[in-house]
Design a protein around this motif. Structure first.
Motif, PDB file in Angstrom:
ATOM      1  N   PRO A 176       0.753  -0.759   0.540  1.00 40.58           N
ATOM      2  CA  PRO A 176       0.095   0.385  -0.216  1.00 40.58           C
ATOM      3  C   PRO A 176       0.948   1.160  -0.296  1.00 40.58           C
ATOM      4  O   PRO A 176       0.040   2.638   0.075  1.00 40.58           O
ATOM      5  CB  PRO A 176      -0.815  -0.261   1.081  1.00 40.58           C
ATOM      6  N   ASN A 177       1.799   0.889   0.260  1.00 41.55           N
ATOM      7  CA  ASN A 177       2.802   2.324   0.598  1.00 41.55           C
ATOM      8  C   ASN A 177       3.759   2.188  -0.781  1.00 41.55           C
ATOM      9  O   ASN A 177       4.879   3.416  -0.865  1.00 41.55           O
ATOM     10  CB  ASN A 177       3.609   2.613   1.635  1.00 41.55           C
ATOM     11  N   ILE A 223       8.449  -1.340  -2.239  1.00 41.93           N
ATOM     12  CA  ILE A 223       9.076  -2.155  -2.881  1.00 41.93           C
ATOM     13  C   ILE A 223       9.107  -1.946  -4.358  1.00 41.93           C
ATOM     14  O   ILE A 223       8.946  -1.744  -5.549  1.00 41.93           O
ATOM     15  CB  ILE A 223       8.254  -3.732  -2.688  1.00 41.93           C
ATOM     16  N   CYS A 231       2.442  -2.264   6.901  1.00 39.58           N
ATOM     17  CA  CYS A 231       0.785  -2.252   6.541  1.00 39.58           C
ATOM     18  C   CYS A 231       0.040  -1.876   7.111  1.00 39.58           C
ATOM     19  O   CYS A 231      -1.526  -1.791   7.938  1.00 39.58           O
ATOM     20  CB  CYS A 231       0.286  -3.672   6.365  1.00 39.58           C
ATOM     21  N   ALA A 255       0.667  -8.385   7.485  1.00 40.30           N
ATOM     22  CA  ALA A 255       1.866  -7.726   5.751  1.00 40.30           C
ATOM     23  C   ALA A 255       1.282  -8.429   4.394  1.00 40.30           C
ATOM     24  O   ALA A 255       0.963  -9.423   4.554  1.00 40.30           O
ATOM     25  CB  ALA A 255       3.238  -7.470   6.542  1.00 40.30           C
ATOM     26  N   GLN A 256       1.041  -7.463   4.392  1.00 37.91           N
ATOM     27  CA  GLN A 256       0.569  -7.703   2.709  1.00 37.91           C
ATOM     28  C   GLN A 256       2.144  -8.858   1.493  1.00 37.91           C
ATOM     29  O   GLN A 256       1.517  -9.557   1.352  1.00 37.91           O
ATOM     30  CB  GLN A 256       0.198  -6.690   1.409  1.00 37.91           C
ATOM     31  N   CYS A 257       3.145  -8.082   1.453  1.00 36.55           N
ATOM     32  CA  CYS A 257       4.354  -8.845   0.908  1.00 36.55           C
ATOM     33  C   CYS A 257       5.103  -9.988   1.702  1.00 36.55           C
ATOM     34  O   CYS A 257       4.942 -11.069   0.598  1.00 36.55           O
ATOM     35  CB  CYS A 257       5.674  -7.845   0.952  1.00 36.55           C
TER      36      CYS A 257
HETATM   37  S1  SF4 Z   1       5.651  -4.639   4.887  1.00 33.82           S
HETATM   38 FE1  SF4 Z   1       5.460  -5.373   3.109  1.00 33.82          FE
HETATM   39  S2  SF4 Z   1       3.604  -4.708   2.224  1.00 33.82           S
HETATM   40 FE2  SF4 Z   1       3.513  -3.761   3.929  1.00 33.82          FE
HETATM   41  S3  SF4 Z   1       4.135  -1.177   3.396  1.00 33.82           S
HETATM   42 FE3  SF4 Z   1       5.692  -3.073   4.244  1.00 33.82          FE
HETATM   43  S4  SF4 Z   1       7.152  -3.226   2.106  1.00 33.82           S
HETATM   44 FE4  SF4 Z   1       4.421  -2.854   2.154  1.00 33.82          FE
END
Ligand code: SF4
Ligand code: SF4
Lengths: 516, 64
Positions: free
Chosen positions: B21-22, B25, B42, B49-51
């Motif tokens: 969302p940010n 990456i 996230c 955490a989406q990744c």
């Molecule tokens: S945890 Fe992963 S998806 Fe979430 S903000 Fe960090 S890099 Fe982006």
């Protein structure tokens, strides 16, 4: 694993039980009798396909068993990301659904992919279909996939576009698929019951979460069915791929076949699980084996009355270029295409394709004539292997074959039932004797192998293994050659010169890791 | 408060990139990296955490 595997006897009993309800749907196929059934995929004619669908697929290198000897397709790997995990996949390599496991395709940006397609299509006029398949899922990378399609539609309007997906994201992109006039969509559906699915899919990424187990398989199943129904409603051709996993979904695939047919899938392609420990997949590491040739054929035969079955999928590497088992991808690496001047000449491509079409018609006519002259079905049924480089003819040297096309013959029919990949026997002029036993294993269920030519040494060894090497029909059309050989074979059996013996099973080659 | 990608195990599949969302990456010489200044784990966007949820390689993305 082994103990859970259902026996072939069970499978056959199951098939008989299914035969009755399936019969009314298979009207077009059943007219040719039981022996003709195996050919009701897409070789002989429309079968139970609506005319407009037959019109679309009859020249299709992916779908028409005849056309795939004459036309070529290519894939580009622009969509590496995936939104599910499959137990037959190791994400270091290509997706083993569409492609051979253990092989890495060159990843391309949409711009690079478009340039590559235009270059290949200019060099190989038979190239008429472009697919976006694995590694990854075409619809888990929607921007890259649709950008590639958008450019190609503009620059190469005569190339048919297709994509493969696991179906999870499909319902969200049906509009987009229609906008780019995608010729056909392939959905990989390995189950219609989440209890089966949870043994195949450890997790999915869905709705911003990782979901596991039964729930994951349930969501995936529902999305697949919804996506298929939506595509059917919009008139998009949809094919289903299923990976046959012995002991997990073999029996279940008949149910899959019924359910997808009901929702409008026009073809069902059942392919073998390819599984070796060195591929590093979950199935490979846990000893889950792939099916033998006979097991694959039994499941395919059992499904033959449902959705039209396709048997010529070759699980080529995802960036393969060329006809049949041929792979010319080395000629079209990124560095090489950078240097190539391309002129996309629509007119020239059309002229060439007219010639190819005439050749295809000639093959079809030769087949019809040979069938008309054939002696009639007396119950004897054999398989033969054919070495061909395309054009529908017996035209390849035994030692140059990397795959054999397998045909099932009776006195009144020929049916293509699949291909068998083998290791090249002839390496730079010398016969590799270590390779011969593996070739014999791969075509061990065949009575004969039809080739343009064969050396003395492999000839003797094939004979010793009970497979007759046949050179007499070099450069003839395949079906005509096969039927002529079979007529002669039966004459010799009748005359008492030879004895007809049933053949055993064959082994499906598991593919070399990393080798192109 | 950030995650990091262990480059030696990253397959370069790119699945993590679009789900962040940010926009933390990006690709760097065949593998993907997280900008620790942008990664919020996230928080405020999603429960997990989406990744990490989408990455096919076990323990490839870990807390920094
Ligand atoms: S945890 Fe992963 S998806 Fe979430 S903000 Fe960090 S890099 Fe982006
Ligand atoms: S999802 Fe995992 S393996 Fe894929 S690029 Fe991101 S970090 Fe690498």
């Amino acid at each position: 694993m082994q103990s859970a595997y259902i026996s072939l006897g069970d499978l056959k009993a199951h098939r008989t039980a299914l035969a009755a309800p399936a019969a009314p749907q298979a009207s077009g196929c059943s007219t040719t009798g039981s022996a003709g059934k195996a050919s009701c995929g897409s070789s002989d004619g429309p079968g139970d396909m609506p005319a407009e669908i037959w019109e679309k697929v009859k020249n299709h290198p992916c779908y028409s068993e005849e056309a795939h000897h004459h036309y070529a397709r290519m894939h580009v790997a622009v969509a590496p990301a995936c939104n599910i995990q499959c137990n037959y996949c190791n994400r270091k390599y290509d997706c083993s659904n569409e492609s051979r496991p253990g092989v890495v395709s060159q990843k391309l940006t949409p711009d690079q992919a478009v340039k590559k397609v235009l270059t290949v299509a200019s060099e190989i006029p038979q190239m008429t279909v472009l697919g976006i398949a694995g590694p990854g899922d075409a619809l888990a990378n929607p921007q890259k996939t649709f950008e590639t399609f958008r450019q190609l539609q503009e620059k190469a309007p005569d190339i048919k576009l297709c994509l493969s997906t696991n179906g999870l994201a499909l319902p969200d992109y049906v509009d987009e698929i229609c906008r780019y006039n995608i010729d056909h969509v392939t959905i990989t559906i390995n189950m219609v019951d989440p209890a089966v699915g949870e043994k195949i899919y450890p997790w999915i990424y869905w709705d911003h979460r990782r979901i596991t187990g039964y729930e994951a398989a349930k969501v995936l199943h529902e999305r697949q069915m919804l996506g298929l129904k939506m595509l059917t409603a919009r008139g998009v051709l949809t094919k289903i791929n299923s990976v046959l996993i012995p002991g997990i979904n073999d029996e279940h695939l008949m149910e899959v076949n019924r359910e997808v047919k009901k929702r409008g899938a026009f073809l069902h392609n059942i392919m073998p699980l390819i599984s070796e420990a060195e591929h590093g997949t979950h199935f490979g590491l846990t000893g889950q084996r792939g099916p033998s040739a006979q097991e694959l054929k039994d499941v395919q035969d059992a499904c033959a009355g449902g959705a039209n079955l396709m048997r010529h999928c070759r699980q080529c590497r995802a960036d393969a270029v060329g006809l049949l088992g041929e792979d010319r991808s080395d000629e079209f690496t990124l560095d090489k295409i950078e240097e190539m001047e391309i002129v996309y000449d629509l007119e020239k491509r059309r002229e060439y394709q007219d010639k190819v079409e005439a050749e295809r018609q000639a093959q079809h006519a030769a087949k019809e004539a040979a069938l008309a002259a054939a002696g009639g079905d007396d119950g004897m049924k054999v398989l033969v292997a054919v070495a061909t480089t395309g054009g529908g003819k017996v035209n390849q040297h035994f030692g140059h074959a990397t795959e054999f096309q397998i045909y099932e013959l009776t006195g009144a029919s020929t049916a293509f039932i699949g291909h068998r990949r083998v290791d090249l026997y002839c390496q730079g002029g010398y016969g590799e004797d270590e390779q011969l036993p593996s070739i014999v294993n791969a075509i061990n269920d065949c009575h004969a192998v039809l080739v343009a030519k064969i050396g003395a040494c492999p000839r003797d060894e094939l004979k010793a293994a009970g497979i007759e090497p046949v050179e007499e029909y070099a450069h003839e059309f395949i079906e005509k050659a096969a039927l002529a050989w079979f007529a002669d074979y039966r004459r010799r059996v009748a005359a008492g010169e030879i004895e007809h013996i049933e053949r055993g099973d064959a082994r499906i080659r598991q593919g070399a890791v990393m080798a192109a | 408060m950030a995650y990091k990608i262990i480059g030696s195990t990253c397959s370069g599949c790119s699945a993590c990139d679009p789900v962040c969302p940010n926009e933390a990456i990006r690709e760097k010489s065949g593998v993907f990296i997280i900008d620790p200044a942008k990664c919020t784990e996230c928080v405020g966007h999603f429960d997990t955490a989406q990744c990490v949820a989408v990455c096919p390689v076990d323990r490839c993305i870990v807390k920094a």
